[in-house]
Design an enzyme around this catalytic site. Sequence first.
Site, PDB file in Angstrom:
ATOM      1  N   GLY A 229       0.836  -1.204   0.000  1.00 10.58           N
ATOM      2  CA  GLY A 229       0.000   0.000   0.000  1.00 10.58           C
ATOM      3  C   GLY A 229       0.864   1.245   0.000  1.00 10.58           C
TER       4      GLY A 229
ATOM      5  CB  ALA B 176      24.625  -5.885  24.754  1.00  9.82           C
ATOM      6  N   GLY B 177      21.386  -5.143  23.074  1.00 11.35           N
ATOM      7  CA  GLY B 177      20.062  -4.604  23.367  1.00 11.35           C
ATOM      8  C   GLY B 177      19.116  -5.754  23.654  1.00 11.35           C
TER       9      GLY B 177
ATOM     10  CB  VAL C  46      31.793  -3.864  15.064  1.00 10.19           C
ATOM     11  CG1 VAL C  46      32.028  -4.922  14.010  1.00 10.19           C
ATOM     12  CG2 VAL C  46      31.360  -4.513  16.366  1.00 10.19           C
TER      13      VAL C  46
ATOM     14  CB  ALA D 223      20.514  -7.548  17.314  1.00 12.23           C
TER      15      ALA D 223
ATOM     16  NE  ARG E 285      12.097  -4.113  14.114  1.00 13.51           N
ATOM     17  CZ  ARG E 285      12.059  -5.062  13.165  1.00 13.51           C
ATOM     18  NH1 ARG E 285      12.999  -5.992  13.106  1.00 13.51           N
ATOM     19  NH2 ARG E 285      11.075  -5.091  12.295  1.00 13.51           N
TER      20      ARG E 285
ATOM     21  CG  ASP F 286       7.966  -0.892  15.739  1.00 18.07           C
ATOM     22  OD1 ASP F 286       7.437  -0.694  16.847  1.00 18.07           O
ATOM     23  OD2 ASP F 286       8.672  -1.892  15.492  1.00 18.07           O
TER      24      ASP F 286
ATOM     25  CB  ALA G 271       3.877  -5.784  20.158  1.00 23.67           C
TER      26      ALA G 271
ATOM     27  CG  HIS H  63       1.770 -16.162  52.105  1.00 19.88           C
ATOM     28  ND1 HIS H  63       3.051 -15.695  51.885  1.00 19.88           N
ATOM     29  CD2 HIS H  63       1.893 -17.290  52.855  1.00 19.88           C
ATOM     30  CE1 HIS H  63       3.910 -16.508  52.488  1.00 19.88           C
ATOM     31  NE2 HIS H  63       3.238 -17.486  53.077  1.00 19.88           N
TER      32      HIS H  63
HETATM   33  P1  FAD Z   1       5.278  -4.402  12.218  1.00 24.58           P
HETATM   34  O1  FAD Z   1       5.029  -5.496  13.186  1.00 24.58           O
HETATM   35  O2  FAD Z   1       6.629  -4.270  11.637  1.00 24.58           O
HETATM   36  O3  FAD Z   1       4.199  -4.607  11.074  1.00 24.58           O
HETATM   37  C1  FAD Z   1       4.162  -3.815   9.939  1.00 24.58           C
HETATM   38  C2  FAD Z   1       3.497  -4.592   8.833  1.00 24.58           C
HETATM   39  O4  FAD Z   1       3.281  -3.715   7.735  1.00 24.58           O
HETATM   40  C3  FAD Z   1       4.329  -5.742   8.289  1.00 24.58           C
HETATM   41  O5  FAD Z   1       3.523  -6.877   8.089  1.00 24.58           O
HETATM   42  C4  FAD Z   1       4.857  -5.221   6.971  1.00 24.58           C
HETATM   43  O6  FAD Z   1       5.084  -6.256   6.026  1.00 24.58           O
HETATM   44  C5  FAD Z   1       3.697  -4.353   6.550  1.00 24.58           C
HETATM   45  N1  FAD Z   1       4.059  -3.296   5.592  1.00 24.58           N
HETATM   46  C6  FAD Z   1       5.155  -2.497   5.579  1.00 24.58           C
HETATM   47  N2  FAD Z   1       5.100  -1.601   4.581  1.00 24.58           N
HETATM   48  C7  FAD Z   1       3.919  -1.838   3.942  1.00 24.58           C
HETATM   49  C8  FAD Z   1       3.284  -1.245   2.838  1.00 24.58           C
HETATM   50  N3  FAD Z   1       3.809  -0.196   2.199  1.00 24.58           N
HETATM   51  N4  FAD Z   1       2.109  -1.759   2.428  1.00 24.58           N
HETATM   52  C9  FAD Z   1       1.539  -2.804   3.082  1.00 24.58           C
HETATM   53  N5  FAD Z   1       2.101  -3.391   4.148  1.00 24.58           N
HETATM   54  C10 FAD Z   1       3.278  -2.913   4.574  1.00 24.58           C
HETATM   55  N6  FAD Z   1       7.828  -6.049  21.076  1.00 24.58           N
HETATM   56  C11 FAD Z   1       7.187  -6.320  22.235  1.00 24.58           C
HETATM   57  O7  FAD Z   1       6.366  -5.521  22.674  1.00 24.58           O
HETATM   58  N7  FAD Z   1       7.434  -7.472  22.922  1.00 24.58           N
HETATM   59  C12 FAD Z   1       8.322  -8.388  22.495  1.00 24.58           C
HETATM   60  O8  FAD Z   1       8.527  -9.403  23.135  1.00 24.58           O
HETATM   61  C13 FAD Z   1       9.014  -8.124  21.291  1.00 24.58           C
HETATM   62  N8  FAD Z   1       9.920  -9.002  20.813  1.00 24.58           N
HETATM   63  C14 FAD Z   1      10.537  -8.747  19.619  1.00 24.58           C
HETATM   64  C15 FAD Z   1      11.465  -9.675  19.153  1.00 24.58           C
HETATM   65  C16 FAD Z   1      12.115  -9.454  17.957  1.00 24.58           C
HETATM   66  C17 FAD Z   1      13.125 -10.460  17.452  1.00 24.58           C
HETATM   67  C18 FAD Z   1      11.808  -8.290  17.194  1.00 24.58           C
HETATM   68  C19 FAD Z   1      12.463  -8.052  15.874  1.00 24.58           C
HETATM   69  C20 FAD Z   1      10.897  -7.366  17.661  1.00 24.58           C
HETATM   70  C21 FAD Z   1      10.255  -7.587  18.882  1.00 24.58           C
HETATM   71  N9  FAD Z   1       9.351  -6.670  19.406  1.00 24.58           N
HETATM   72  C22 FAD Z   1       8.720  -6.932  20.591  1.00 24.58           C
HETATM   73  C23 FAD Z   1       9.024  -5.421  18.703  1.00 24.58           C
HETATM   74  C24 FAD Z   1       7.693  -5.601  17.955  1.00 24.58           C
HETATM   75  O9  FAD Z   1       7.810  -6.681  17.067  1.00 24.58           O
HETATM   76  C25 FAD Z   1       7.359  -4.322  17.210  1.00 24.58           C
HETATM   77  O10 FAD Z   1       7.336  -3.238  18.106  1.00 24.58           O
HETATM   78  C26 FAD Z   1       5.986  -4.443  16.552  1.00 24.58           C
HETATM   79  O11 FAD Z   1       5.950  -5.529  15.672  1.00 24.58           O
HETATM   80  C27 FAD Z   1       5.629  -3.158  15.811  1.00 24.58           C
HETATM   81  O12 FAD Z   1       4.365  -3.284  15.273  1.00 24.58           O
HETATM   82  P2  FAD Z   1       3.933  -2.494  13.957  1.00 24.58           P
HETATM   83  O13 FAD Z   1       2.561  -2.981  13.643  1.00 24.58           O
HETATM   84  O14 FAD Z   1       4.168  -1.068  14.150  1.00 24.58           O
HETATM   85  O15 FAD Z   1       4.937  -2.977  12.834  1.00 24.58           O
HETATM   86  P1  NAD Z   2      18.011  -2.037  20.869  1.00 23.64           P
HETATM   87  O1  NAD Z   2      17.917  -0.591  20.621  1.00 23.64           O
HETATM   88  O2  NAD Z   2      17.299  -2.629  22.039  1.00 23.64           O
HETATM   89  O3  NAD Z   2      19.539  -2.455  21.049  1.00 23.64           O
HETATM   90  C1  NAD Z   2      20.527  -2.202  20.083  1.00 23.64           C
HETATM   91  C2  NAD Z   2      21.866  -2.201  20.771  1.00 23.64           C
HETATM   92  O4  NAD Z   2      22.868  -2.176  19.785  1.00 23.64           O
HETATM   93  C3  NAD Z   2      22.064  -0.991  21.665  1.00 23.64           C
HETATM   94  O5  NAD Z   2      22.544  -1.400  22.926  1.00 23.64           O
HETATM   95  C4  NAD Z   2      23.092  -0.156  20.900  1.00 23.64           C
HETATM   96  O6  NAD Z   2      23.924   0.596  21.735  1.00 23.64           O
HETATM   97  C5  NAD Z   2      23.857  -1.239  20.170  1.00 23.64           C
HETATM   98  N1  NAD Z   2      24.539  -0.798  18.958  1.00 23.64           N
HETATM   99  C6  NAD Z   2      24.093   0.071  18.021  1.00 23.64           C
HETATM  100  N2  NAD Z   2      24.996   0.183  17.015  1.00 23.64           N
HETATM  101  C7  NAD Z   2      26.026  -0.633  17.326  1.00 23.64           C
HETATM  102  C8  NAD Z   2      27.259  -0.959  16.693  1.00 23.64           C
HETATM  103  N3  NAD Z   2      27.600  -0.435  15.519  1.00 23.64           N
HETATM  104  N4  NAD Z   2      28.078  -1.841  17.312  1.00 23.64           N
HETATM  105  C9  NAD Z   2      27.730  -2.398  18.499  1.00 23.64           C
HETATM  106  N5  NAD Z   2      26.586  -2.122  19.144  1.00 23.64           N
HETATM  107  C10 NAD Z   2      25.737  -1.264  18.567  1.00 23.64           C
HETATM  108  O7  NAD Z   2      17.581  -2.728  19.505  1.00 23.64           O
HETATM  109  P2  NAD Z   2      17.352  -4.241  19.147  1.00 23.64           P
HETATM  110  O8  NAD Z   2      17.837  -5.138  20.219  1.00 23.64           O
HETATM  111  O9  NAD Z   2      17.847  -4.404  17.760  1.00 23.64           O
HETATM  112  O10 NAD Z   2      15.770  -4.313  19.128  1.00 23.64           O
HETATM  113  C11 NAD Z   2      15.022  -3.492  18.218  1.00 23.64           C
HETATM  114  C12 NAD Z   2      13.718  -3.103  18.807  1.00 23.64           C
HETATM  115  O11 NAD Z   2      12.878  -4.226  18.977  1.00 23.64           O
HETATM  116  C13 NAD Z   2      13.892  -2.449  20.149  1.00 23.64           C
HETATM  117  O12 NAD Z   2      13.430  -1.141  20.062  1.00 23.64           O
HETATM  118  C14 NAD Z   2      13.040  -3.215  21.096  1.00 23.64           C
HETATM  119  O13 NAD Z   2      12.169  -2.388  21.807  1.00 23.64           O
HETATM  120  C15 NAD Z   2      12.232  -4.161  20.229  1.00 23.64           C
HETATM  121  N6  NAD Z   2      12.258  -5.471  20.891  1.00 23.64           N
HETATM  122  C16 NAD Z   2      11.552  -5.611  22.038  1.00 23.64           C
HETATM  123  C17 NAD Z   2      11.597  -6.804  22.715  1.00 23.64           C
HETATM  124  C18 NAD Z   2      10.827  -6.945  23.978  1.00 23.64           C
HETATM  125  O14 NAD Z   2       9.961  -6.119  24.230  1.00 23.64           O
HETATM  126  N7  NAD Z   2      11.095  -7.949  24.802  1.00 23.64           N
HETATM  127  C19 NAD Z   2      12.361  -7.851  22.235  1.00 23.64           C
HETATM  128  C20 NAD Z   2      13.092  -7.657  21.079  1.00 23.64           C
HETATM  129  C21 NAD Z   2      13.026  -6.455  20.400  1.00 23.64           C
END
Ligand code: FAD
Ligand code: NAD
Length: 477
Positions: free
Chosen positions: A122, A189-190, A245, A277, A280, A320, A328, A452
């Site tokens: 879209g 180490a995020g 790095v 990692a 994003r 996001d 999420a 408790h």
């Molecule tokens: P997204 O989930 O990225 O969804 C966007 C959707 O839009 C996708 O399906 C994409 O294909 C679609 N899209 C993009 N552009 C277009 C377009 N032009 N037309 C049509 N469709 C399109 N968050 C938590 O809260 N708890 C967690 O435990 C957690 N764990 C995570 C673990 C990992 C490994 C990662 C990578 C992220 C994690 N997150 C977690 C972060 C969470 O996934 C995101 O914050 C969340 O998915 C964002 O939701 P969103 O709907 O904004 O975007």
């Molecule tokens: P993040 O922002 O949590 O961590 C990225 C880390 O990479 C930071 O500590 C940063 O200082 C480091 N970094 C950046 N550039 C670097 C470089 N060149 N060399 C070495 N280190 C570097 O991001 P993420 O872990 O990629 O996660 C992305 C997003 O997804 C986050 O915003 C997080 O909120 C979401 N997420 C949430 C969950 C959860 O809610 N449990 C789980 C996974 C991801």
Amino acid sequence: MADSYDVVVIGGGPAGYPAAIRAAQNRLSVACIDAWKNRDGSTALGGTCLNAGCIPSKVLLESTELLHRAQHEFAAHGIRASGISVDLAAMQKRRATIVKGMTQGIAGLFKAAGVTALAGHGKLLAAGRVAYTSHDGAQREISAKHVILASGSVPVELKAMPFDGRQIIDSWGALELDAVPQRLGVIGAGVIGLELGSVWRRLGSEVVVLEALPDFLPMADGAVSKEALRHFKKLGLDIRLGTKVTAAKAAKGAVDVAYTDAQGAAQSVKVDTLVVAVGRRPNSRELLADGTGVKLDERGFVVVDEACRTGVPNVWAVGDLVRGPMLAHKGKEEGVMVADLIAGHFAEVNYKTIPSVIYTAPEIAWVGETEEQVKASGRPYKVGTFPFMASGRARAMEAGAGFAKIVSAADDDEILGVHVIGPMAGELIAEAVLAMEYSASTEDLQRTIHAHPTLSEALHEAALAADKRAIDIPNKA
Ligand code: FAD
Ligand code: NAD
């Protein structure tokens, strides 16, 4: 099929799909365009979270924590277990099955709510018009009274080490590995680095995590990050802070990573697989045609106000794609808020009470301000801490590591922040979120009866400890 809707949502992730469902509940006609494609070419709703984020990572964290407990905790319970081994293919199949079930669930919810799901891309043309391109390339224009942009985010790629999908991979790749790498490198180490690093460490990888910042988990409360680092080291994560790095070269089945350490000395490490990692970025590149009027900031986030309005009439953006934590549940609340605002209802998101959870062991969760932030604000405060070691339930679970901590205002007793590291921290934090949402005082929490023996007593006792009235631990003078 109608090509005109009250609401068109672009993106079917955890921000977009709830917006679509709530808009339909509000009796509006809704279409949700989603571009997600899996590696096998199939389409799926749910976005990053369901397909390649929250859900698959939690499935693997759960499986590997069970493994870890069987290997390292059962003996303490007097359970002798021998011959424990891992069937990674079965573990990964379970992950894929759960993900498929959950994403199909959204398709079912759309059907039940009357939301039209459109698989494909879209693009906002101008307020009121959206270009829809299906996966087979067919294009058409859809008109909409309101457009909600929810295209999410994608992993940041480092120029020095572009993803190759095999040896240098993103978090999605790291969730779908079909063999345990002997040596796994993680850049960052995020949250992702720690969660996925834990998964593969528990499965047997030697894990090296290279982090640019000198401090570990700087967004968490200082006491929590200190405790967390101790446990990650105990697990065997080799976390190297303050590193820069400089290059990564994949050749002959290994990746050579060059970096400078915290002292500025040149170092290198050889790994089998490298997960990058480092955060994003908003997925806004192919989203807007020229002249829509929607503004992007310098990092590519769509600029919105508190109510997720873009400034262009009837164009909204959530999740996001916009400012705030990439979580999420944050996206979900924004999506629902916008759908209600469109229908003329009252709605808002309280950005001060968005909880954060890191699903490692011990689990880490917090809401509100850290002690460091409160200190820096100059507001007088008090702190109460309760160690899980003193919790009967946690001891029964062999999970006495960590603590619950409350930071409250010294003047009016307002709860300013709650921080938990320990068993089920992500579940426990819900009570603190509710308390803060209702502007509860520390005394309110103190006067609330907690069953408790439960883990939740740790929050109760931490609240009591803030006023030196804890019962189950000695109060500090
Ligand atoms: P997204 O989930 O990225 O969804 C966007 C959707 O839009 C996708 O399906 C994409 O294909 C679609 N899209 C993009 N552009 C277009 C377009 N032009 N037309 C049509 N469709 C399109 N968050 C938590 O809260 N708890 C967690 O435990 C957690 N764990 C995570 C673990 C990992 C490994 C990662 C990578 C992220 C994690 N997150 C977690 C972060 C969470 O996934 C995101 O914050 C969340 O998915 C964002 O939701 P969103 O709907 O904004 O975007
Ligand atoms: P993040 O922002 O949590 O961590 C990225 C880390 O990479 C930071 O500590 C940063 O200082 C480091 N970094 C950046 N550039 C670097 C470089 N060149 N060399 C070495 N280190 C570097 O991001 P993420 O872990 O990629 O996660 C992305 C997003 O997804 C986050 O915003 C997080 O909120 C979401 N997420 C949430 C969950 C959860 O809610 N449990 C789980 C996974 C991801």
